[in-house]
Design an enzyme around this catalytic site. Structure first.
Site, PDB file in Angstrom:
ATOM      1  N   LYS A 118      -4.465  -7.810  13.624  1.00 41.43           N
ATOM      2  CA  LYS A 118      -4.936  -7.355  12.311  1.00 41.43           C
ATOM      3  C   LYS A 118      -6.407  -7.048  12.414  1.00 41.43           C
ATOM      4  O   LYS A 118      -7.110  -7.591  13.274  1.00 41.43           O
ATOM      5  CB  LYS A 118      -4.731  -8.463  11.264  1.00 41.43           C
TER       6      LYS A 118
HETATM    7  P1  NAD Z   1      -3.085  -0.816  -1.383  1.00 40.26           P
HETATM    8  O1  NAD Z   1      -4.523  -0.846  -1.140  1.00 40.26           O
HETATM    9  O2  NAD Z   1      -2.357   0.480  -1.273  1.00 40.26           O
HETATM   10  O3  NAD Z   1      -2.810  -1.414  -2.851  1.00 40.26           O
HETATM   11  C1  NAD Z   1      -3.269  -2.676  -3.245  1.00 40.26           C
HETATM   12  C2  NAD Z   1      -2.964  -2.854  -4.729  1.00 40.26           C
HETATM   13  O4  NAD Z   1      -3.340  -4.189  -5.086  1.00 40.26           O
HETATM   14  C3  NAD Z   1      -3.765  -1.913  -5.630  1.00 40.26           C
HETATM   15  O5  NAD Z   1      -2.945  -1.486  -6.714  1.00 40.26           O
HETATM   16  C4  NAD Z   1      -4.875  -2.814  -6.157  1.00 40.26           C
HETATM   17  O6  NAD Z   1      -5.380  -2.393  -7.418  1.00 40.26           O
HETATM   18  C5  NAD Z   1      -4.131  -4.126  -6.261  1.00 40.26           C
HETATM   19  N1  NAD Z   1      -5.034  -5.268  -6.337  1.00 40.26           N
HETATM   20  C6  NAD Z   1      -6.160  -5.504  -5.609  1.00 40.26           C
HETATM   21  N2  NAD Z   1      -6.764  -6.631  -6.036  1.00 40.26           N
HETATM   22  C7  NAD Z   1      -5.979  -7.119  -7.034  1.00 40.26           C
HETATM   23  C8  NAD Z   1      -6.059  -8.241  -7.891  1.00 40.26           C
HETATM   24  N3  NAD Z   1      -7.093  -9.091  -7.799  1.00 40.26           N
HETATM   25  N4  NAD Z   1      -5.080  -8.434  -8.805  1.00 40.26           N
HETATM   26  C9  NAD Z   1      -4.054  -7.569  -8.920  1.00 40.26           C
HETATM   27  N5  NAD Z   1      -3.924  -6.477  -8.147  1.00 40.26           N
HETATM   28  C10 NAD Z   1      -4.881  -6.260  -7.224  1.00 40.26           C
HETATM   29  O7  NAD Z   1      -2.433  -1.925  -0.431  1.00 40.26           O
HETATM   30  P2  NAD Z   1      -0.940  -1.986   0.115  1.00 40.26           P
HETATM   31  O8  NAD Z   1      -0.875  -1.258   1.398  1.00 40.26           O
HETATM   32  O9  NAD Z   1       0.019  -1.670  -0.978  1.00 40.26           O
HETATM   33  O10 NAD Z   1      -0.854  -3.548   0.499  1.00 40.26           O
HETATM   34  C11 NAD Z   1      -0.564  -4.534  -0.472  1.00 40.26           C
HETATM   35  C12 NAD Z   1      -0.114  -5.800   0.222  1.00 40.26           C
HETATM   36  O11 NAD Z   1       1.023  -5.518   1.033  1.00 40.26           O
HETATM   37  C13 NAD Z   1      -1.145  -6.430   1.186  1.00 40.26           C
HETATM   38  O12 NAD Z   1      -0.978  -7.825   1.181  1.00 40.26           O
HETATM   39  C14 NAD Z   1      -0.716  -5.883   2.532  1.00 40.26           C
HETATM   40  O13 NAD Z   1      -1.158  -6.708   3.606  1.00 40.26           O
HETATM   41  C15 NAD Z   1       0.781  -5.910   2.372  1.00 40.26           C
HETATM   42  N6  NAD Z   1       1.496  -5.019   3.287  1.00 40.26           N
HETATM   43  C16 NAD Z   1       1.270  -3.683   3.294  1.00 40.26           C
HETATM   44  C17 NAD Z   1       1.989  -2.879   4.177  1.00 40.26           C
HETATM   45  C18 NAD Z   1       1.840  -1.373   4.179  1.00 40.26           C
HETATM   46  O14 NAD Z   1       2.609  -0.717   4.883  1.00 40.26           O
HETATM   47  N7  NAD Z   1       0.920  -0.800   3.425  1.00 40.26           N
HETATM   48  C19 NAD Z   1       2.910  -3.450   5.063  1.00 40.26           C
HETATM   49  C20 NAD Z   1       3.128  -4.822   5.021  1.00 40.26           C
HETATM   50  C21 NAD Z   1       2.415  -5.599   4.131  1.00 40.26           C
END
Ligand code: NAD
Length: 430
Positions: A118
């Site tokens: 990561k």
């Molecule tokens: P992203 O940046 O596209 O979206 C994040 C979202 O979380 C946004 O809507 C943001 O406004 C919201 N957010 C941020 N702080 C917040 C808070 N304090 N309260 C409520 N909402 C809040 O990120 P993503 O890629 O969708 O990732 C989200 C989660 O999923 C992370 O934990 C990431 O590690 C995990 N994840 C993502 C992927 C991927 O393929 N993108 C894969 C596995 C896991």
């Protein structure tokens, strides 16, 4: 059973982080369950390699500002390390180390030929211009160049990063090595060798798992409600996939606020609305009412999907959570105390390392296609994703039932067991 009392604590730079402590606590409980060799557990607790770098860039104002960047490779035992790059103010060494460890278990459960990694930069991407983000990404790539490579460590998008970020990394790396090297990152634009369906993969995988849990609990889509925290890549795709199956998404939150509509939020209309806002937020959507953010996770619903940050379900709010299924789209959204509370309440927990593994699975497909320069169509990608997700879901469920384990422990045990076995078989160098 071997005693784990003699396990040394990891170095101080990691151990002060609550997220890293949480990841270690999980590893220790699984290791004691599996009776894993203490020497192997020690090697799994301390990440293989961590790099912390200064990332100085010229801001649009002309001033120079230095950000702090990290890349942690938890292991290199099972193949190149693989893991996202996160841009968020909270990023620190402990958080990145914990996330890298979870990646190892995740790729283990999915049986992918990778190890976990990561990376991240402590910054608020919403406050940076496109030019600043590009300079930040390119300079970070330059700083970590010595430890990345298509056969060493392959990045992907995570919170605060996207396809464009991956395109800049691919370009910077390609300029350094002197030829186009799409296989250095996954989650890049399709025009640059990205995989069709990668952007939607994590959300799709979340929903495949939810469908399995619903089948077991005999829940019908038309009678089911869902609440989602986070409306970025994972949250928005999950919402679209749920609503296309007739499931009502009744509340959604993001970093700016939360909205609700008991009749079900019109997701296609919300997606159109978000695109019109400068901050890409759900706040102000006219077809739903605003709600206090602290109410979001305790809104009564059938399926609760945290898809934003880690450690949002805690000992304080878990007793008030009212859901039948907890589908962890985010990494590490549930603290160990909250996990125990929710388990005791009988919530069907689909743990993060299984639930959100769709992203890394399609990243694997992308890497394979880039190496072969032979590309698949979307139906092939989705079909293979569904096949692998269901296979792993069933393996975890089977272990949970046969060994009478909570789903999280069952999932962790499969992931840890695979990596520990490989370490054992390879032996110790020199
Ligand atoms: P992203 O940046 O596209 O979206 C994040 C979202 O979380 C946004 O809507 C943001 O406004 C919201 N957010 C941020 N702080 C917040 C808070 N304090 N309260 C409520 N909402 C809040 O990120 P993503 O890629 O969708 O990732 C989200 C989660 O999923 C992370 O934990 C990431 O590690 C995990 N994840 C993502 C992927 C991927 O393929 N993108 C894969 C596995 C896991």
């Amino acid at each position: 059973m071997s005693s784990l009392k003699s396990q040394p604590s990891p170095s101080d730079s990691y151990s002060t982080s609550p997220v890293y402590q949480m990841a270690c606590e999980q590893l220790r409980s699984v290791a004691s369950l599996l009776d894993t060799d203490p020497g192997i557990v020690e090697r799994l607790i301390i990440p293989k390699r961590s790099l912390m770098v200064s990332v100085p860039i010229r801001m649009d104002t002309g001033e120079v500002h230095s950000f702090v960047g990290y890349r942690v490779q938890h292991s290199l035992t099972s193949g190149p390390s693989k893991g996202g790059l996160r841009y968020a103010p909270s990023v620190d060494l402990g958080e990145v180390a914990a996330l890298s460890m979870w990646m190892s278990w995740k790729v283990g459960i999915m049986n992918l030929p990778f190890s976990g990694a990561k990376g991240g930069i402590a910054c608020d991407p919403a406050k940076l211009s496109r030019g600043e983000l590009e300079r930040l990404t390119r300079r970070y790539t330059e700083e970590v160049l010595a430890i990345i490579g298509p056969r060493v460590d392959v990045m992907a998008p995570d919170m605060g990063t996207d396809e464009q970020t991956m395109a800049w990394i691919m370009d910077t790396y390609s300029m350094k090595v002197g030829y186009a090297c799409p296989e250095i990152v996954t989650g890049k634009p399709v025009e640059l060798g990205g995989c069709i369906g990668r952007r939607e993969a994590t959300g799709r995988g979340v929903v495949y798992c939810i469908e399995q849990a619903m089948e077991e609990l005999e829940l019908k889509p038309a009678e089911v409600t869902a609440v989602i925290q986070g409306y970025g890549n994972v949250g928005s795709v999950t919402a679209s996939e749920l609503s296309s199956r007739g499931i009502r998404v009744i509340a959604i939150g993001d970093r700016y606020g939360a909205i609700h509509n008991k009749a079900g939020i019109d997701i296609p209309a919300l997606n159109r609305y978000v695109l019109t806002t400068d901050r890409k937020t759900i706040v102000g959507f006219p077809l739903a009412d605003a709600m206090p953010v602290e109410q979001l996770l305790i809104t009564p619903c059938d399926i609760l999907i945290p898809a934003a940050l880690e450690r949002v379900l805690t000992a304080e709010n878990a007793p008030k959570v009212q859901c039948k299924i907890l589908a962890e789209g985010a990494n590490g959204p549930t603290t160990p105390e909250a996990d125990r509370i929710l388990h005791d309440k009988g919530v069907f927990i689909i743990p993060d390392i299984l639930c959100n593994a769709g992203g890394v699975t399609v990243s694997y497909f992308e890497w394979v296609q880039d190496l072969q320069q032979y590309f698949w169509d979307e139906a092939q990608v989705n079909d293979k994703l569904r096949g692998l997700m269901l296979k792993s879901f069933r393996a975890v469920r089977q272990r949970a039932i046969s060994r009478k384990l909570p789903m999280r422990l069952a999932a962790l045990s499969l992931g840890v067991e695979k990596v520990a076995n490989e370490k054992q078989k390879r032996g110790l160098f020199p």
